[in-house]
Design a protein around this motif. Structure first.
Motif, PDB file in Angstrom:
ATOM      1  N   LEU A 262       0.862  -1.192   0.000  1.00 48.72           N
ATOM      2  CA  LEU A 262       0.000   0.000   0.000  1.00 48.72           C
ATOM      3  C   LEU A 262       0.893   1.234   0.000  1.00 48.72           C
ATOM      4  CD1 LEU A 262      -2.828  -0.713   2.616  1.00 48.72           C
ATOM      5  CD2 LEU A 262      -3.051  -0.559   0.124  1.00 48.72           C
ATOM      6  N   PHE A 263       0.730   2.071  -0.998  1.00 43.85           N
ATOM      7  CA  PHE A 263       1.508   3.306  -1.086  1.00 43.85           C
ATOM      8  C   PHE A 263       0.557   4.482  -0.896  1.00 43.85           C
ATOM      9  CE2 PHE A 263       5.719   2.379  -3.363  1.00 43.85           C
ATOM     10  CZ  PHE A 263       5.704   1.027  -3.058  1.00 43.85           C
ATOM     11  N   PRO A 264       0.417   4.976   0.356  1.00 38.21           N
ATOM     12  CA  PRO A 264      -0.389   6.193   0.525  1.00 38.21           C
ATOM     13  C   PRO A 264       0.311   7.284  -0.276  1.00 38.21           C
ATOM     14  CG  PRO A 264       0.316   5.286   2.653  1.00 38.21           C
ATOM     15  CD  PRO A 264       1.077   4.558   1.601  1.00 38.21           C
ATOM     16  N   ASN A 265      -0.431   8.253  -0.766  1.00 36.58           N
ATOM     17  CA  ASN A 265       0.236   9.262  -1.590  1.00 36.58           C
ATOM     18  C   ASN A 265       1.125  10.168  -0.756  1.00 36.58           C
ATOM     19  OD1 ASN A 265       1.166  11.131  -3.291  1.00 36.58           O
ATOM     20  ND2 ASN A 265      -0.786  11.647  -4.216  1.00 36.58           N
ATOM     21  N   VAL A 266       2.412   9.992  -0.891  1.00 34.60           N
ATOM     22  CA  VAL A 266       3.347  10.862  -0.187  1.00 34.60           C
ATOM     23  C   VAL A 266       3.794  11.959  -1.155  1.00 34.60           C
ATOM     24  CG1 VAL A 266       5.481  10.983   1.110  1.00 34.60           C
ATOM     25  CG2 VAL A 266       4.107   8.915   1.190  1.00 34.60           C
ATOM     26  N   ASN A 267       4.372  11.561  -2.265  1.00 33.90           N
ATOM     27  CA  ASN A 267       4.884  12.561  -3.208  1.00 33.90           C
ATOM     28  C   ASN A 267       4.577  12.197  -4.647  1.00 33.90           C
ATOM     29  OD1 ASN A 267       6.471  10.407  -3.150  1.00 33.90           O
ATOM     30  ND2 ASN A 267       8.301  11.420  -2.383  1.00 33.90           N
ATOM     31  N   CYS A 268       3.474  11.472  -4.834  1.00 39.72           N
ATOM     32  CA  CYS A 268       3.060  11.123  -6.196  1.00 39.72           C
ATOM     33  C   CYS A 268       2.360  12.340  -6.800  1.00 39.72           C
ATOM     34  CB  CYS A 268       2.118   9.920  -6.167  1.00 39.72           C
ATOM     35  SG  CYS A 268       1.617   9.431  -7.821  1.00 39.72           S
ATOM     36  N   VAL A 269       2.944  12.908  -7.839  1.00 40.28           N
ATOM     37  CA  VAL A 269       2.370  14.136  -8.405  1.00 40.28           C
ATOM     38  C   VAL A 269       1.471  13.860  -9.605  1.00 40.28           C
ATOM     39  CG1 VAL A 269       4.198  15.659  -7.558  1.00 40.28           C
ATOM     40  CG2 VAL A 269       4.434  14.607  -9.809  1.00 40.28           C
ATOM     41  N   ALA A 270       1.659  12.712 -10.253  1.00 41.45           N
ATOM     42  CA  ALA A 270       0.840  12.451 -11.441  1.00 41.45           C
ATOM     43  C   ALA A 270       0.800  10.963 -11.742  1.00 41.45           C
ATOM     44  CB  ALA A 270       1.408  13.195 -12.647  1.00 41.45           C
ATOM     45  N   ALA A 271      -0.322  10.542 -12.314  1.00 43.56           N
ATOM     46  CA  ALA A 271      -0.438   9.160 -12.811  1.00 43.56           C
ATOM     47  C   ALA A 271      -0.857   9.240 -14.272  1.00 43.56           C
ATOM     48  CB  ALA A 271      -1.465   8.388 -12.004  1.00 43.56           C
ATOM     49  N   TYR A 272      -0.211   8.442 -15.105  1.00 39.34           N
ATOM     50  CA  TYR A 272      -0.500   8.394 -16.540  1.00 39.34           C
ATOM     51  C   TYR A 272      -1.087   7.025 -16.855  1.00 39.34           C
ATOM     52  CZ  TYR A 272       2.080  12.693 -17.286  1.00 39.34           C
ATOM     53  OH  TYR A 272       2.485  14.008 -17.248  1.00 39.34           O
ATOM     54  N   PHE A 273      -2.309   7.017 -17.394  1.00 43.55           N
ATOM     55  CA  PHE A 273      -2.968   5.761 -17.738  1.00 43.55           C
ATOM     56  C   PHE A 273      -3.104   5.689 -19.259  1.00 43.55           C
ATOM     57  CE2 PHE A 273      -4.598   7.092 -13.571  1.00 43.55           C
ATOM     58  CZ  PHE A 273      -4.291   5.974 -12.810  1.00 43.55           C
ATOM     59  N   GLY A 274      -2.456   4.714 -19.850  1.00 42.75           N
ATOM     60  CA  GLY A 274      -2.509   4.573 -21.305  1.00 42.75           C
ATOM     61  C   GLY A 274      -3.729   3.761 -21.726  1.00 42.75           C
ATOM     62  N   ASN A 275      -4.340   4.174 -22.835  1.00 42.41           N
ATOM     63  CA  ASN A 275      -5.458   3.412 -23.417  1.00 42.41           C
ATOM     64  C   ASN A 275      -4.948   2.649 -24.640  1.00 42.41           C
ATOM     65  OD1 ASN A 275      -7.435   4.635 -21.619  1.00 42.41           O
ATOM     66  ND2 ASN A 275      -7.042   6.510 -22.777  1.00 42.41           N
ATOM     67  N   SER A 276      -5.726   1.629 -25.017  1.00 44.98           N
ATOM     68  CA  SER A 276      -5.232   0.776 -26.105  1.00 44.98           C
ATOM     69  C   SER A 276      -5.163   1.503 -27.451  1.00 44.98           C
ATOM     70  CB  SER A 276      -6.071  -0.489 -26.216  1.00 44.98           C
ATOM     71  OG  SER A 276      -7.424  -0.128 -26.174  1.00 44.98           O
ATOM     72  N   ASP A 277      -5.883   2.630 -27.598  1.00 39.78           N
ATOM     73  CA  ASP A 277      -5.783   3.373 -28.865  1.00 39.78           C
ATOM     74  C   ASP A 277      -4.586   4.322 -28.867  1.00 39.78           C
ATOM     75  OD1 ASP A 277      -6.506   5.357 -27.115  1.00 39.78           O
ATOM     76  OD2 ASP A 277      -8.321   5.969 -28.176  1.00 39.78           O
ATOM     77  N   GLY A 278      -3.784   4.260 -27.815  1.00 38.55           N
ATOM     78  CA  GLY A 278      -2.576   5.094 -27.770  1.00 38.55           C
ATOM     79  C   GLY A 278      -2.805   6.425 -27.078  1.00 38.55           C
ATOM     80  N   SER A 279      -4.058   6.746 -26.722  1.00 34.59           N
ATOM     81  CA  SER A 279      -4.293   7.988 -25.979  1.00 34.59           C
ATOM     82  C   SER A 279      -3.919   7.752 -24.505  1.00 34.59           C
ATOM     83  CB  SER A 279      -5.761   8.417 -26.104  1.00 34.59           C
ATOM     84  OG  SER A 279      -6.588   7.419 -25.567  1.00 34.59           O
ATOM     85  N   VAL A 280      -3.736   8.862 -23.790  1.00 33.67           N
ATOM     86  CA  VAL A 280      -3.293   8.752 -22.395  1.00 33.67           C
ATOM     87  C   VAL A 280      -4.123   9.672 -21.524  1.00 33.67           C
ATOM     88  CG1 VAL A 280      -1.338   9.096 -20.810  1.00 33.67           C
ATOM     89  CG2 VAL A 280      -0.915   8.243 -23.115  1.00 33.67           C
ATOM     90  N   GLU A 281      -4.596   9.129 -20.401  1.00 29.82           N
ATOM     91  CA  GLU A 281      -5.293   9.978 -19.426  1.00 29.82           C
ATOM     92  C   GLU A 281      -4.336  10.286 -18.289  1.00 29.82           C
ATOM     93  OE1 GLU A 281      -9.074  10.011 -16.364  1.00 29.82           O
ATOM     94  OE2 GLU A 281      -8.770   8.269 -17.651  1.00 29.82           O
ATOM     95  N   LYS A 282      -4.298  11.555 -17.917  1.00 28.63           N
ATOM     96  CA  LYS A 282      -3.378  11.951 -16.859  1.00 28.63           C
ATOM     97  C   LYS A 282      -4.172  12.431 -15.647  1.00 28.63           C
ATOM     98  CE  LYS A 282      -1.248  15.870 -17.779  1.00 28.63           C
ATOM     99  NZ  LYS A 282      -0.276  16.820 -18.336  1.00 28.63           N
ATOM    100  N   ILE A 283      -3.819  11.966 -14.469  1.00 24.81           N
ATOM    101  CA  ILE A 283      -4.445  12.494 -13.249  1.00 24.81           C
ATOM    102  C   ILE A 283      -3.350  13.176 -12.438  1.00 24.81           C
ATOM    103  CG2 ILE A 283      -5.682  11.944 -11.123  1.00 24.81           C
ATOM    104  CD1 ILE A 283      -6.996   9.706 -12.430  1.00 24.81           C
ATOM    105  N   LEU A 284      -3.599  14.438 -12.108  1.00 26.85           N
ATOM    106  CA  LEU A 284      -2.610  15.177 -11.314  1.00 26.85           C
ATOM    107  C   LEU A 284      -3.048  15.188  -9.864  1.00 26.85           C
ATOM    108  CD1 LEU A 284      -2.045  18.222 -13.684  1.00 26.85           C
ATOM    109  CD2 LEU A 284      -0.578  16.220 -13.411  1.00 26.85           C
ATOM    110  N   HIS A 285      -2.082  15.193  -8.964  1.00 25.78           N
ATOM    111  CA  HIS A 285      -2.420  15.269  -7.545  1.00 25.78           C
ATOM    112  C   HIS A 285      -2.974  16.649  -7.223  1.00 25.78           C
ATOM    113  CE1 HIS A 285      -2.486  14.423  -3.391  1.00 25.78           C
ATOM    114  NE2 HIS A 285      -1.502  15.235  -3.081  1.00 25.78           N
ATOM    115  N   GLN A 286      -4.110  16.683  -6.544  1.00 22.47           N
ATOM    116  CA  GLN A 286      -4.753  17.987  -6.230  1.00 22.47           C
ATOM    117  C   GLN A 286      -4.099  18.609  -5.006  1.00 22.47           C
ATOM    118  OE1 GLN A 286      -7.018  19.164  -8.307  1.00 22.47           O
ATOM    119  NE2 GLN A 286      -6.798  17.282  -9.498  1.00 22.47           N
TER     120      GLN A 286
END
Ligand SMILES: O=C[C@H](O)[C@H](O)[C@H](O)COP(=O)(O)O
Length: 286
Positions: A262-286
């Protein structure tokens, strides 16, 4: 005379022109990793170039602070290491072995670094990392993660906690509303302690402990998985995890548990989720 930074950037393979890989899932992993590396490592590098372009001798290079980058484990971060290797080769005049150091999260990650012609360092030499890239088994909206699907969670947590910025790279299956949505929590346990640990887990979590198994190596080896730190892994299901930090702390109080996935968010600033069509969704830490 050096090429201009802009002309070097344009030499990097354009993400849109990449050939398809063996499966849409691999395309998704690569898209996420390349985008994360371009958006988070390149700016760090470009900020250093004015200073580094004045250096010419080995002595001068060895006197500057290197950029230290953590490279995690798993099948997604493979592409992050690949992109970093490409960036290094394109920016060779500024980014030599002395000013780019990569810290690994285990055996697989060490080989990733070496196979991409990157220089390997250790946390003992470089306790502070500018940034670290790693995969995840699950990632929630607050960027808390479950990690350890490849049994590398202990060294991964050391590297993540040593980095000023931690970036998750994953395919879109890993984006979940809460942790343990479909994945158990891996815990690294000293080899002679699983029974003791299970007993303690029952006391603490009662009926909420739905599953607790030692991870097996079969079919490649009979017996338990042995981590890079010579411990075993137990995968536990205690239901949905909404308060990541609280559950992580509860688990860590049990003697015999070396670390949790379990990694509570300490210093994670962004997560990048790739889709199979090559597009990417990015979630930034608020
Ligand atoms: O122990 C392994 C790691 O935590 C991996 O980063 C995690 O399992 C994600 O791996 P993958 O990128 O292969 O999905």
């Amino acid at each position: 005379m050096f090429d201009s930074v802009e002309s070097l950037e344009s030499k990097l393979t354009s993400v849109d022109s990449l050939e398809n890989l063996s499966s849409p899932l691999e395309n998704a992993k690569r898209a996420a990793s390349y985008k994360a590396m371009d958006e988070h490592f390149l700016p760090l590098l470009l900020a250093k170039i004015p200073e580094w372009s004045k250096l010419s001798t080995i002595q001068e290079f060895s006197a500057v602070q290197p950029l230290v980058v953590g490279i995690g484990s798993g099948s997604t971060v493979v592409y992050a290491a690949e992109r970093l290797g490409e960036i290094k080769s394109v920016f060779n005049a500024f980014l030599n072995d002395l000013n780019l150091i990569c810290v690994a999260t285990g055996f697989q990650s060490e080989n990733l670094i070496l196979n991409n012609n990157l220089r390997l360092g250790t946390l003992a030499y470089y306790p502070e990392l500018a940034i670290a890239f790693d995969g995840a088994d699950e990632c929630d909206p607050q960027l808390g993660c479950i990690k350890g699907g490849g049994a590398c969670l202990l060294q991964e947590k050391l590297v993540a906690l040593s980095a000023k910025k931690f970036i998750v790279v994953a395919d879109d299956r890993k984006k979940v509303p809460y942790l343990s949505y479909g994945w158990k929590i891996p815990i690294e346990v000293v080899n002679n302690a699983p029974t003791f640990v299970e007993h303690q887990l029952k006391k603490i979590f009662g009926k909420d402990l739905k599953e607790c198994v030692i991870r097996e190596s079969m079919p490649k080896k009979a017996g338990a998985v042995v981590t890079d730190n010579f411990n075993c892994i137990m995968d536990i299901n205690i239901g949905p995890v909404h308060n990541v930090e609280e559950i992580n702390n509860k688990l860590k109080q049990i003697t015999g548990i070396v670390e949790t996935g379990l990694f509570p968010n300490v210093n994670c600033v962004a997560a990048y989720f790739g889709n199979s069509d090559g597009s990417v969704e990015k979630i930034l830490h608020q």
